[in-house]
Write an enzyme that holds these catalytic residues in place. Sequence first.
Site, PDB file in Angstrom:
ATOM      1  N   HIS A  88      -3.860 -35.907 -16.509  1.00  0.00           N
ATOM      2  CA  HIS A  88      -2.519 -35.766 -16.872  1.00  0.00           C
ATOM      3  C   HIS A  88      -1.842 -37.234 -17.638  1.00  0.00           C
ATOM      4  O   HIS A  88      -1.162 -37.833 -17.188  1.00  0.00           O
ATOM      5  CB  HIS A  88      -1.001 -35.398 -15.951  1.00  0.00           C
ATOM      6  N   LYS A 113      13.025 -30.256 -12.375  1.00  0.00           N
ATOM      7  CA  LYS A 113      12.554 -29.312 -13.734  1.00  0.00           C
ATOM      8  C   LYS A 113      13.005 -27.994 -13.370  1.00  0.00           C
ATOM      9  O   LYS A 113      14.069 -27.534 -14.444  1.00  0.00           O
ATOM     10  CB  LYS A 113      11.014 -29.179 -13.448  1.00  0.00           C
ATOM     11  N   GLU A 125       5.075 -19.576 -13.115  1.00  0.00           N
ATOM     12  CA  GLU A 125       5.435 -19.434 -14.715  1.00  0.00           C
ATOM     13  C   GLU A 125       4.517 -18.907 -14.281  1.00  0.00           C
ATOM     14  O   GLU A 125       3.320 -18.870 -13.804  1.00  0.00           O
ATOM     15  CB  GLU A 125       5.345 -20.202 -15.076  1.00  0.00           C
ATOM     16  N   ARG A 137      14.179 -41.267 -21.926  1.00  0.00           N
ATOM     17  CA  ARG A 137      13.405 -42.403 -22.464  1.00  0.00           C
ATOM     18  C   ARG A 137      12.783 -42.725 -23.995  1.00  0.00           C
ATOM     19  O   ARG A 137      12.028 -41.729 -24.632  1.00  0.00           O
ATOM     20  CB  ARG A 137      12.643 -43.598 -21.276  1.00  0.00           C
TER      21      ARG A 137
HETATM   22  C1  MV4 Z   1       1.357 -25.717 -17.929  1.00  0.00           C
HETATM   23  C2  MV4 Z   1       0.312 -25.123 -18.412  1.00  0.00           C
HETATM   24  C3  MV4 Z   1      -0.046 -23.787 -17.867  1.00  0.00           C
HETATM   25  N1  MV4 Z   1       0.657 -23.482 -18.546  1.00  0.00           N
HETATM   26  N2  MV4 Z   1       2.711 -25.240 -17.738  1.00  0.00           N
HETATM   27  C4  MV4 Z   1       0.837 -30.292 -17.216  1.00  0.00           C
HETATM   28  C5  MV4 Z   1       2.018 -31.175 -16.416  1.00  0.00           C
HETATM   29  C6  MV4 Z   1       3.549 -30.644 -16.382  1.00  0.00           C
HETATM   30  N3  MV4 Z   1       4.263 -31.547 -17.351  1.00  0.00           N
HETATM   31  C7  MV4 Z   1       3.231 -28.625 -17.355  1.00  0.00           C
HETATM   32  N4  MV4 Z   1       1.054 -29.012 -17.194  1.00  0.00           N
HETATM   33  C8  MV4 Z   1       1.040 -28.088 -17.306  1.00  0.00           C
HETATM   34  N5  MV4 Z   1       1.846 -26.779 -17.654  1.00  0.00           N
HETATM   35  C9  MV4 Z   1       1.719 -23.481 -17.772  1.00  0.00           C
HETATM   36  N6  MV4 Z   1       3.018 -22.541 -17.284  1.00  0.00           N
HETATM   37  C10 MV4 Z   1      -0.574 -26.357 -18.187  1.00  0.00           C
HETATM   38  C11 MV4 Z   1       0.203 -27.520 -17.344  1.00  0.00           C
HETATM   39  C12 MV4 Z   1      -1.059 -28.746 -18.340  1.00  0.00           C
HETATM   40  C13 MV4 Z   1      -0.885 -29.897 -18.763  1.00  0.00           C
HETATM   41  C14 MV4 Z   1       0.187 -29.921 -19.990  1.00  0.00           C
HETATM   42  C15 MV4 Z   1       0.318 -30.660 -21.197  1.00  0.00           C
HETATM   43  C16 MV4 Z   1      -0.565 -31.472 -20.689  1.00  0.00           C
HETATM   44  C17 MV4 Z   1      -1.558 -31.474 -19.879  1.00  0.00           C
HETATM   45  C18 MV4 Z   1      -2.103 -30.842 -19.237  1.00  0.00           C
HETATM   46  C19 MV4 Z   1      -2.659 -30.368 -18.071  1.00  0.00           C
HETATM   47  C20 MV4 Z   1      -3.223 -29.147 -17.248  1.00  0.00           C
HETATM   48  C21 MV4 Z   1      -2.432 -29.242 -16.967  1.00  0.00           C
END
Ligand code: MV4
Length: 676
Positions: free
Chosen positions: A235, A116, A200, A292
């Site tokens: 998720h 990442k 972040e 993918r």
């Molecule tokens: C975040 C966020 C809020 N702020 N980054 C969760 C999984 C990972 N792929 C990234 N995620 C998140 N990153 C920042 N800076 C909130 C999430 C997040 C989320 C993101 C996408 C889809 C579902 C989610 C559920 C909870 C938190």
Amino acid sequence: MFKKILIANRGEIACRVAATARRLGIKTVAVYSEADANAKHVAVCDEAVNIGPAAAKESYLCGDKLIAVALATGAEAIHPGYGFLSENAEFADACAEVGLAFIGPPASAMRAMGSKSAAKQLMEKANVPLVPGYHGDNQDAGFLQEQADRIGYPVLLKASAGGGGKGMRVIESSEAFKDALASCKREAISSFGDDKVLAEKYLLRPRHIEIQVFADTHGNCIYLFERDCSVQRRHQKVLEEAPAPGMSDERRKAMGEAAVAAAKAVGYVGAGTVEFIANQDGSFYFMEMNTRLQVEHPVTEMITGTDLVEWQIRVAAGEALPKQQSELTINGHAIEARIYAENPEKGFLPSIGTLRHLETPAAVNFELGGVPGHPSAIRIDSGVRQGDAISPFYDPMIAKLIVWGADRKQALARMAQALAQYQIVGLATNIAFLKRLVEGDAFATADLDTGLIERNHEALFPPARSVPVAAIALAAVSLIEEEKDQSAAQSGANKGDPWGQALGWRMNFHYARKLAFSDEHGKQYAPMLTYLPHGWHFEIKGLEVDLSLFRQDGVDLSIKLGETSVHGTVRRDGDAFHVFTGGGHFVLDYNDPMAHAGESEAEGGRLTAPMPGKVVAVLAEKGAQVKKGDALVIMEAMKMEHTISAPHDGVVEEILYAVGDQVADGAPLLAFKTAA
Ligand code: MV4
């Protein structure tokens, strides 16, 4: 073009790939584990080879076995599907070494997007927008705290090697930073073997918007617009749609171009998805790239009129992309719901079992599909058929239900209707939950963000309601008609002869019958039916109406209940009557007074597994005298332990499983006799 490909996957995605291969005249080789010998993906391919035991580690994840099978069967390419080896760079390299085409991106692109923090550094150079933060190599605690203070709280710490939400910590203030960093690093090292973290700005109410990109080996790279996958649970995506509600043309172009820049920065080839996190105001930031084809690709196919698996195969065979950016437009709206064998009432625990009855809305709505020039309204991608089992070894997805509409409103209405027509008996599913979700205000008004399900918990998990009278009447009529048929058959009467039928029941039954049903929550229902010349008089809890059956076609019944006509399907599974009516699914257990005749009144019983799982400890011996509350068996499911305790003082008569055994939901674990 390839003449034969090997599909290194199972379930719906293996069937999905096989369908396109067949259409293109490409032969397919399926691989299967011992658990999948009779699986649908084996049946839909031209050849099939067993690759080992049920555990994926010993079959679907064995790259060397897959390559050996491809070479032995003369396949020229391997399609990895999603999951398993689809994002494994070593496997892609191993294919190339023996001259097999890997239908996926170059190993170098997978590696570049694998970390990442490294990916974010690359994206920064490529001018792809990133959430304000720090994703460098300096992991000194004091330095990271300075970075967090600079970013401003709330700050999100993420494991660099993580993904899917694991190893994340929200920090509200500078004072809380030190402890949170230590805890995040502990989780990161134990989960991923790497304690590197990035920091972040934490976005409130974010949306998950992803862009489908496609690149070929001729230097073309385009985007096929966006999917909104904000509706998630822990998720796991639950609903996905395209286009994203509220997306403007300018923003779409900006996100599409950023995604193409991301793909180009890593030399991407094939199908890929660039995930963005978006603020409610539309500002967006790169999250990660999935190298993918994704589960939710059908919504993109429906609005763009493309077959992305065909594109993948053509690109892997060296052809140029079938379309240019300017040739792509969005037609209508598509929504996908993932139908899972899981129990929303039990914390979404997987439900293992057999699909005893499976009726899909595609059959019901067949006439809507295939209108020339229009995408079909309903598509179902599934790797299981009626009679197949959902096993504990793999993902318990039953099907993806994808609907198309001219606009979002129409797509939503069709989704609700299709879910109402889906009939599954044999295991718990999330269908009723999905229906509440798509019919709820939050989703209907597109008030989307990743917290939608949690925020609407009360509406999505309503208290158990009583079984409606119409469903009880349907079950009662179905039961009485079935008995009438049986008694007519037993007495040798001709089914077509009304005298034979009438005599059948008049001889065997009383003039009035009281039936006893109970629902899944133990609530009792005792309808009374009194025979009339053309039906029954029906009484339940003070309600009295005339009831008649006016049409029966197998399990489909139409009854008249007072002045209303009610239609439904009643499927009997042992003593359980599964009634599907008005879009609902109600289970009524018939307490048959004859079934237990002759059995002793012995007080005792069986203790059953509360969920599918594994026995990790047996604490009582056969014959042991135990006290109420004593722990008898410990099961593990979903990484949690569940203790099964004695319901009363009594004796353990038999223990039916040993440590290490896999048990299905509801399986009796031991026989127990309550002390007199
Ligand atoms: C975040 C966020 C809020 N702020 N980054 C969760 C999984 C990972 N792929 C990234 N995620 C998140 N990153 C920042 N800076 C909130 C999430 C997040 C989320 C993101 C996408 C889809 C579902 C989610 C559920 C909870 C938190």
